[in-house]
Scaffold this active site. Structure first.
Site, mmCIF file in Angstrom:
data_model
loop_
_atom_site.group_PDB
_atom_site.id
_atom_site.type_symbol
_atom_site.label_atom_id
_atom_site.label_comp_id
_atom_site.label_asym_id
_atom_site.label_seq_id
_atom_site.Cartn_x
_atom_site.Cartn_y
_atom_site.Cartn_z
ATOM 1 C CE LYS A 162 25.715 25.026 20.883
ATOM 2 N NZ LYS A 162 25.552 25.722 22.115
ATOM 3 C CD GLU A 207 24.248 25.317 30.535
ATOM 4 O OE1 GLU A 207 23.681 26.054 30.238
ATOM 5 O OE2 GLU A 207 25.301 24.943 30.321
ATOM 6 C CD GLU A 386 34.107 22.042 24.504
ATOM 7 O OE1 GLU A 386 32.920 21.880 24.503
ATOM 8 O OE2 GLU A 386 34.568 22.572 23.317
#
Length: 400
Positions: A162, A207, A386
């Site tokens: 990733k 976050e 996104e």
């Protein structure tokens, strides 16, 4: 240098952000609680791989020399420093600032901390937002899409699992912006996020990298995102699809594993939920997991943040391979985007978020940032959508 610090209770119920003057404002607020501050009693700027340890050592030595009277004794009282740290070892700069005055709120308790008997200034009216001119950042749409496709190919060939790729937008203003306006709009529109401003870096991050509070350690992991439509029924269906998405669950799993592994060295009684929940924000929904533990060593909140950064949620997996690919493909300096931002007090307690949904003000220029987690099944066009959704909070706060 030694400081004389005094914290006393304050009878006040107005919005914390209303206390901020235009000069040197600092902020870390959520749901009407947190800390706002102003002035600079002391400051350190650091860079490179030792930026966290250099700042932490400086603050610990300053705290040891300072005379502190604390009548409230809550996390965030007494001597406090606000900080924002660069994402990468190089380039980028980091800073830790001890303000001249802090106003904090926790539940029904409000307090004021003064350093060297500083006087509270009268906040001026917030200046209107100047005219804005928008332009592409380092990469235009087609170039960024090709960059994502390149990353997907590398992942499919086994180079890594990733990588998080970011892009920026550039705003040029007719005159310097008064950041208090965007801060107030972000806090009002996104109350469940942490609205922050440190040294020109501002935003509303969902976050929480790490919170240390009297031995309890918490980290909120977000990875896996879908844009909201505004239709409640459709959004519920999208949330269910997000919770079943193999691509998003894979991305999220890497992020949770990286955080749990880093905290395990410092904590006992770890709690890592088996499955994420869906966090609903006004513009997007995220897969989220709250990881908790009990600190079994003396690590401060800043030291814990350093051990967690960069998590797979903002870098990738494996870390070194992902960071190398970011440097190769992204085409820009992240500076402090996706780095730790927050505060620490002299006891080592504090809260550090990840500087997401954020922008950096430098004179008459503002850089907005957004990033997407890329795995082998990622679609470049979907990642573009996104990233556009992640620009919305700061873009709207600026009036763009």
């Amino acid at each position: 240098m030694s400081l004389i610090v005094r914290t006393t209770r304050l009878s006040a119920s107005d919005d914390l952000l209303d206390h901020l003057p235009e000069d040197y404002p600092l902020a870390w607020v959520r749901r009407g609680e947190g800390l706002v501050a102003f002035g600079r009693a002391a400051e350190i700027r650091t860079a490179g791989p030792t930026r966290f340890s250099d700042a932490g050592k400086w603050f610990a030595e300053l705290a040891a020399r300072s005379e502190v009277t604390d009548e409230v004794d809550e996390p965030g009282t007494g001597l406090v420093a606000f900080g924002a740290f660069a994402f990468a070892d190089e380039p980028g700069h980091s800073t830790l600032i001890v303000p001249e005055m802090v106003i904090g709120r926790r539940g029904a308790t409000t307090w004021i901390t003064t350093v060297n008997d500083a006087l509270q200034p009268m906040p001026e009216p917030v200046a209107p937002t100047p005219d804005l001119a928008w332009s592409d950042g380092a990469l235009d749409r087609e170039t960024w899409l090709e960059t994502v496709r390149n990353a997907v190919s590398r992942i499919q060939h086994g180079d890594l699992d990733k990588v998080v790729l970011a892009r920026d937008l550039i705003v040029t203003t007719a005159e310097p912006i008064d950041v208090r306006g965007p801060l107030r709009r972000l806090a009002a529109e996104y109350p469940n996020t942490w609205t922050f401003h440190v040294d020109g870096l501002f935003g509303a991050t969902p976050e929480l990298l790490v919170r240390r509070e009297r031995g309890l350690v918490t980290s909120r992991v977000l990875a896996g995102t879908i844009r909201r439509t505004g239709d409640d029924g459709q959004d519920l269906a999208l949330a269910a699809a997000l919770a079943r998405s193999s691509k998003d669950l894979e991305e999220h799993e890497y992020a949770v594993e990286s955080v749990a592994s880093a905290l395990e060295a410092h904590c006992s009684s770890m709690n890592v939920p088996e499955a994420p929940y869906v966090l609903h924000l006004p513009n997007v929904m995220h897969l989220a997991t709250d990881v908790t533990g009990v600190a079994h060593d003396s690590s401060t909140a800043l030291e814990l943040a350093a051990s967690l950064h960069p998590s797979a949620a903002v870098g990738g997996t494996p870390t070194e391979a992902a960071l190398a690919l970011i440097t190769e493909l992204e085409g820009m300096d992240r500076d402090r985007y996706a780095g730790p931002v927050g505060w620490i007090d002299a006891s080592g307690d504090g809260e550090w978020g990840i500087a997401l949904r954020s922008a950096q003000i430098t004179g008459n220029q503002i850089r907005l940032f957004a990033g997407c987690g890329i795995v082998g099944s990622s679609d470049a066009d979907a990642e573009w959508i996104e990233s556009e959704a992640k620009f919305v909070p700061v873009r709207d706060a600026l009036g763009g």
